[in-house]
Design an enzyme around this catalytic site. Structure first.
Site, PDB file in Angstrom:
ATOM      1  N   HIS A  97       0.828  -1.210   0.000  1.00 39.65           N
ATOM      2  CA  HIS A  97       0.000   0.000   0.000  1.00 39.65           C
ATOM      3  C   HIS A  97       0.864   1.263   0.000  1.00 39.65           C
ATOM      4  O   HIS A  97       0.533   2.253   0.648  1.00 39.65           O
ATOM      5  CB  HIS A  97      -0.952   0.030   1.200  1.00 39.65           C
TER       6      HIS A  97
ATOM      7  N   ASN B 245     -10.266  -2.856   2.483  1.00 40.71           N
ATOM      8  CA  ASN B 245      -9.970  -2.879   1.048  1.00 40.71           C
ATOM      9  C   ASN B 245     -11.249  -2.633   0.254  1.00 40.71           C
ATOM     10  O   ASN B 245     -12.338  -2.637   0.816  1.00 40.71           O
ATOM     11  CB  ASN B 245      -9.399  -4.247   0.643  1.00 40.71           C
TER      12      ASN B 245
ATOM     13  N   HIS C 197      -3.981   0.977  11.925  1.00 39.97           N
ATOM     14  CA  HIS C 197      -3.767  -0.289  12.613  1.00 39.97           C
ATOM     15  C   HIS C 197      -5.133  -0.899  12.946  1.00 39.97           C
ATOM     16  O   HIS C 197      -5.921  -0.259  13.660  1.00 39.97           O
ATOM     17  CB  HIS C 197      -2.981  -0.031  13.900  1.00 39.97           C
TER      18      HIS C 197
ATOM     19  N   TYR D 209       0.966  -4.199  12.151  1.00 40.81           N
ATOM     20  CA  TYR D 209       0.865  -2.779  11.812  1.00 40.81           C
ATOM     21  C   TYR D 209       1.721  -1.872  12.702  1.00 40.81           C
ATOM     22  O   TYR D 209       2.310  -0.916  12.221  1.00 40.81           O
ATOM     23  CB  TYR D 209      -0.607  -2.335  11.782  1.00 40.81           C
TER      24      TYR D 209
HETATM   25 FE1  HDE Z   1      -2.443  -4.794   5.438  1.00 44.19          FE
HETATM   26  N1  HDE Z   1      -0.620  -4.010   5.886  1.00 44.19           N
HETATM   27  N2  HDE Z   1      -1.767  -6.619   5.949  1.00 44.19           N
HETATM   28  N3  HDE Z   1      -4.164  -5.648   4.804  1.00 44.19           N
HETATM   29  N4  HDE Z   1      -3.085  -3.034   4.838  1.00 44.19           N
HETATM   30  C1  HDE Z   1      -0.260  -2.728   5.726  1.00 44.19           C
HETATM   31  O1  HDE Z   1       0.849  -1.461   7.352  1.00 44.19           O
HETATM   32  C2  HDE Z   1      -0.670  -6.865   6.679  1.00 44.19           C
HETATM   33  C3  HDE Z   1      -4.501  -6.965   4.861  1.00 44.19           C
HETATM   34  C4  HDE Z   1      -4.349  -2.730   4.422  1.00 44.19           C
HETATM   35  O2  HDE Z   1      -3.211   3.448   4.127  1.00 44.19           O
HETATM   36  C5  HDE Z   1       1.059  -2.415   6.346  1.00 44.19           C
HETATM   37  O3  HDE Z   1       1.164   0.720   7.763  1.00 44.19           O
HETATM   38  C6  HDE Z   1      -0.602  -8.250   7.029  1.00 44.19           C
HETATM   39  C7  HDE Z   1      -5.908  -7.155   4.648  1.00 44.19           C
HETATM   40  C8  HDE Z   1      -4.425  -1.347   4.045  1.00 44.19           C
HETATM   41  O4  HDE Z   1      -1.520   3.326   5.507  1.00 44.19           O
HETATM   42  C9  HDE Z   1       1.477  -3.738   6.980  1.00 44.19           C
HETATM   43  C10 HDE Z   1      -1.687  -8.834   6.443  1.00 44.19           C
HETATM   44  C11 HDE Z   1      -6.404  -5.901   4.449  1.00 44.19           C
HETATM   45  C12 HDE Z   1      -3.159  -0.831   4.270  1.00 44.19           C
HETATM   46  C13 HDE Z   1       0.332  -4.645   6.613  1.00 44.19           C
HETATM   47  C14 HDE Z   1      -2.421  -7.807   5.778  1.00 44.19           C
HETATM   48  C15 HDE Z   1      -5.311  -4.986   4.545  1.00 44.19           C
HETATM   49  C16 HDE Z   1      -2.348  -1.908   4.765  1.00 44.19           C
HETATM   50  C17 HDE Z   1       2.044  -1.745   5.433  1.00 44.19           C
HETATM   51  C18 HDE Z   1      -2.067 -10.297   6.445  1.00 44.19           C
HETATM   52  C19 HDE Z   1      -7.853  -5.512   4.154  1.00 44.19           C
HETATM   53  C20 HDE Z   1      -2.688   0.575   4.030  1.00 44.19           C
HETATM   54  C21 HDE Z   1       2.104  -0.301   5.865  1.00 44.19           C
HETATM   55  C22 HDE Z   1      -2.612 -10.715   7.651  1.00 44.19           C
HETATM   56  C23 HDE Z   1      -8.745  -5.796   5.244  1.00 44.19           C
HETATM   57  C24 HDE Z   1      -2.818   1.420   5.247  1.00 44.19           C
HETATM   58  C25 HDE Z   1       1.336  -0.251   7.071  1.00 44.19           C
HETATM   59  C26 HDE Z   1      -2.487   2.845   4.936  1.00 44.19           C
HETATM   60  C27 HDE Z   1      -1.011  -1.786   5.138  1.00 44.19           C
HETATM   61  C28 HDE Z   1       0.276  -5.918   7.013  1.00 44.19           C
HETATM   62  C29 HDE Z   1      -3.600  -8.059   5.031  1.00 44.19           C
HETATM   63  C30 HDE Z   1      -5.496  -3.585   4.342  1.00 44.19           C
HETATM   64  C31 HDE Z   1       2.828  -4.274   6.585  1.00 44.19           C
HETATM   65  C32 HDE Z   1       0.473  -8.914   7.843  1.00 44.19           C
HETATM   66  C33 HDE Z   1      -6.674  -8.470   4.673  1.00 44.19           C
HETATM   67  C34 HDE Z   1      -5.635  -0.611   3.495  1.00 44.19           C
HETATM   68  O5  HDE Z   1       1.574  -3.632   8.360  1.00 44.19           O
END
Ligand code: HDE
Length: 688
Positions: free
Chosen positions: A74, A147, A338, A361
């Site tokens: 993202h 999402n 988060h 997060y």
């Molecule tokens: Fe994320 N995801 N994600 N994700 N995600 C990040 O956090 C992660 C997942 C989502 O506008 C990271 O600050 C793991 C699902 C959005 O700043 C990180 C898993 C969904 C955003 C991270 C998922 C999301 C992130 C990278 C598997 C939809 C952007 C930067 C369990 C429900 C937030 C950050 C923003 C961002 C980890 C799966 C949505 C690395 C480990 C499912 C919208 O922490």
């Protein structure tokens, strides 16, 4: 344009950090006024620069460190401020305070994003879009980090690094950027069939939205609502855009990525500047705890949605985005979301994907924002007071007074002290747990295909064709014949026709065994054919040159404006063009600086002189041709019909969505027909 200021404590809080620096003296970061900022300090005018030049060193050191690590996923995003209001008290279901009083405007900050690309990648690539909302509530920040697709690729967070390694550019050559059409991604998909449902969404039009303003948002996971009495219910969150859900077509999306890589961010920024504030209604689906096992899907499985026809979406409030950030870096880049930022009344389920996210997060912010004090950055600060015994660390901003930084204490009357749940302290829902420590997945997670089929069943013929085309593109770009065959075989579990069409397209064999399970259910809510259709905020390109039919164009522009549609004049050159009745119009873009893909519809002005002039430009003819082949509404003055013919549009066969203005003077009826055609978004029944 002046920004509307949110009537909110968040805005007031941010105000103290804003500075335009206008009219101020130039100083160093130590406040020393600087007399010279263009020449470094040298030993003689042609001599070497001196170490002593502290101003040079400070300026350069700061510059050298201007970038921070981009988000691992993202990375490319864009954001806006706004507010949320609940429609009616939700006390029956949750004690969350921001969901009780319809007169309260809770400030929000929303960041939209793509997943795979780097921070500088294009907006319109085929990808999932992030939809993160930070509610600055009086009980603390609540983040709904969702999402635009309601399910996910994997069922357990431990696989997330694998998924992301597979979709990111391949490690040996760092190709391709912001694209899933490559070997490692499809290798992952074919070997991890839990992704089958998600991949249907990923190849559907949902992955190429027309605008952030026209996307749904989903919390994806199952959460819990808990009311004052301690009763819990499973809940899924939905954002429904008031403008409906609309998409680009793939050829258009690819061209926009070159013509205007900032297409979505520009669209959001401009809409807010104009006062066309994007709105989304918040919906919840709820399942009683006692009904947990009544469905043929596991409520904890993030690859499953709850069909709206089975579990209705209750609309509970509305969010309005009405203010652009003041500074991209300070707000959009530094905001830290988060899923674990919750408030009393909202709790988690045991979805193993959600459970893993609850760790990830904060961890990622430590490296991205350089330490544990990121919550003190203006954009991340709660609007309510926050106190605890955490101290120090990189970039600490609070100046903590006193001796005490521990709990319990007597020196400070044991404060800051925990607050009982009855007085608003957060208490985790006391779910009864028992089980063995295992690295396993529940059998109820093992059905990978039924909802992939449900999704396919729910698509219109046009949407199905787009999915076939998208698979053909994506898998067609895979180099390995073996992976191509594996994907075709996987699709054989979803739909035989789909699998066979993709097989033909990529030169693979028919699927080894194509016996999809029997799923007759479909969910009409999933098809974009059934979405809301409105004219508001659509954009029309008016192609015109000197001698255009003034009455017709002015009449049309007035009607468009009344419908909330923006019109822009495209001509051969910038400057003014004169109509046949002597009126002048300013040209907004030239055929060179613009493109049909940046508009929802086009109109070619009548007036023989204008038509003759534009006819000499092949760009004008291809503008029309392209808009038509992207199924957009096309309007034309009487004389411009010859340009339509030059673009290969044959009016005799009906040409759906094409409106030729008859009178040239009395335009109301024709304009309305054209607006109705724009509202349709696309005219799929064209014969190409
Ligand atoms: Fe994320 N995801 N994600 N994700 N995600 C990040 O956090 C992660 C997942 C989502 O506008 C990271 O600050 C793991 C699902 C959005 O700043 C990180 C898993 C969904 C955003 C991270 C998922 C999301 C992130 C990278 C598997 C939809 C952007 C930067 C369990 C429900 C937030 C950050 C923003 C961002 C980890 C799966 C949505 C690395 C480990 C499912 C919208 O922490």
């Amino acid at each position: 344009m002046k920004q509307p200021v949110n009537d909110s404590s968040k805005d007031q809080q941010l105000e103290q950090y804003r500075s335009a620096h206008v009219g101020e003296a130039l100083t160093t970061n130590q406040g020393l006024r600087v007399s010279e900022d263009e020449h470094s300090l040298k030993a003689g005018v042609r001599g070497p620069t001196l170490m002593e030049d502290f101003h040079f060193r400070e300026k350069m050191t700061h510059f050298d460190h201007e970038r921070i690590p981009e988000r691992i996923v993202h990375a490319r995003g864009y954001a806006a401020h706004g507010f949320f209001q609940v429609y009616e008290p939700m006390a029956e279901f949750t004690k969350a305070k921001f969901l009780q009083d319809p007169s309260v405007k809770t400030p929000v900050f929303v960041r939209f994003s793509t997943v795979a690309g780097s921070r500088g990648s294009g907006d319109t690539v085929r990808d999932v879009r992030g939809f993160s909302t930070k509610f600055y509530t009086e009980e603390g920040n609540y983040d709904l980090v969702g999402n635009n697709i309601p399910v996910f690729f994997i069922q357990d967070a431990i696989k997330f690094p694998d998924l992301i390694h597979a979709v990111k550019p391949e490690p040996h050559n760092e190709i391709p950027q912001a694209a899933s059409a490559h070997d490692t991604f499809w290798d992952f998909i074919a070997n991890n069939t839990e992704s089958a449902h998600m991949i249907m969404w990923h190849t559907s039009d949902r992955a190429i939205p027309r605008s952030y303003r026209m996307m749904e948002g989903f919390g994806v996971h199952t959460f819990r609502f808990v009311n004052e009495q301690g009763k819990a219910r499973f809940v899924k969150f939905h954002w429904k855009p008031v403008l409906g859900v609309h998409s680009l077509v793939w050829d258009e999306a690819q061209k926009i990525a070159g013509k205007d890589p900032d297409f979505h961010r520009r669209d959001l920024f401009e809409a807010i500047e104009k006062g066309d504030y994007p709105e989304y209604e918040l919906g919840v689906q709820m399942i009683e705890e006692e009904d947990e096992f009544k469905f043929d899907f596991d409520v904890l499985d993030p690859t499953k949605l709850w069909p709206e026809e089975l579990v209705p979406v209750k609309i509970i409030g509305k969010m309005t985005l009405n203010q652009n950030p003041t500074n991209y870096f300070a707000e959009t880049e530094q905001v830290a979301f988060h899923p674990g930022h919750v408030v009393p009344g909202i709790d988690f389920s045991n979805d193993p994907l959600l459970q893993g996210r609850l760790f990830s997060y904060t961890d990622t912010q430590l490296s991205r924002l350089g330490g544990p004090n990121f919550h003190e950055l203006p954009i991340n600060r709660p609007v309510c007071p926050f106190h605890n015994n955490q101290r120090d660390g990189m970039h600490r901003m609070t100046i903590d007074r006193g001796q005490v930084a521990y709990n319990k204490n007597s020196l400070q009357g044991n404060s800051p002290k925990p607050v009982p749940a009855s007085e608003g302290g957060y208490e985790h829902y006391q779910e009864k747990m028992e089980g063995r420590k295992v690295r396993e997945r529940s059998d109820s997670f093992k059905d990978h295909y039924s909802q992939a089929i449900l999704f396919w069943n729910s698509m219109s013929e046009v949407e199905k064709q787009h999915i076939i085309d998208a698979f053909s593109f994506e898998v067609g770009k895979v180099m390995s014949k073996d992976i191509q065959q594996q994907v075709v075989d996987m699709l054989g579990n979803i739909d035989t026709f789909l699998a066979e069409q993709v097989a033909i397209s990529v030169g693979a064999k028919k699927p080894a065994s194509s016996k999809p399970m029997e799923v007759t259910l479909s969910s009409p809510a999933l098809s974009q054919m059934n979405t809301v259709k409105l004219p508001n905020t659509r954009k029309v390109a008016i192609l015109a040159d000197n001698g255009f039919n003034g009455a017709e164009v002015t009449g049309l522009m007035e009607m468009l404006k009344k419908s909330g549609i923006t019109a822009e004049i495209i001509s051969k050159n910038l400057g003014m063009i004169k109509s046949d009745d002597g009126n002048e119009l300013e040209v907004n873009h030239t055929l060179l600086t613009s493109s049909s893909v940046l508009y929802d519809a086009i109109y070619v002005a009548g007036g023989q002189q204008s038509v003759d002039s534009l006819m000499q430009k092949k760009e004008a003819v291809s503008f029309i041709d392209e808009a038509y082949s992207h199924f957009k509404a096309v309007g034309a003055g009487k004389e411009a019909a010859e340009m339509l013919a030059a673009a290969g549009i044959t009016l005799e066969s009906g040409a759906p969505g094409v409106v030729v203005f008859n009178s040239g003077k009395e335009v109301t009826g024709d304009s309305q027909k054209f607006i109705d055609a724009i509202i349709q978004h696309r005219h799929w029944n064209r014969k190409m």
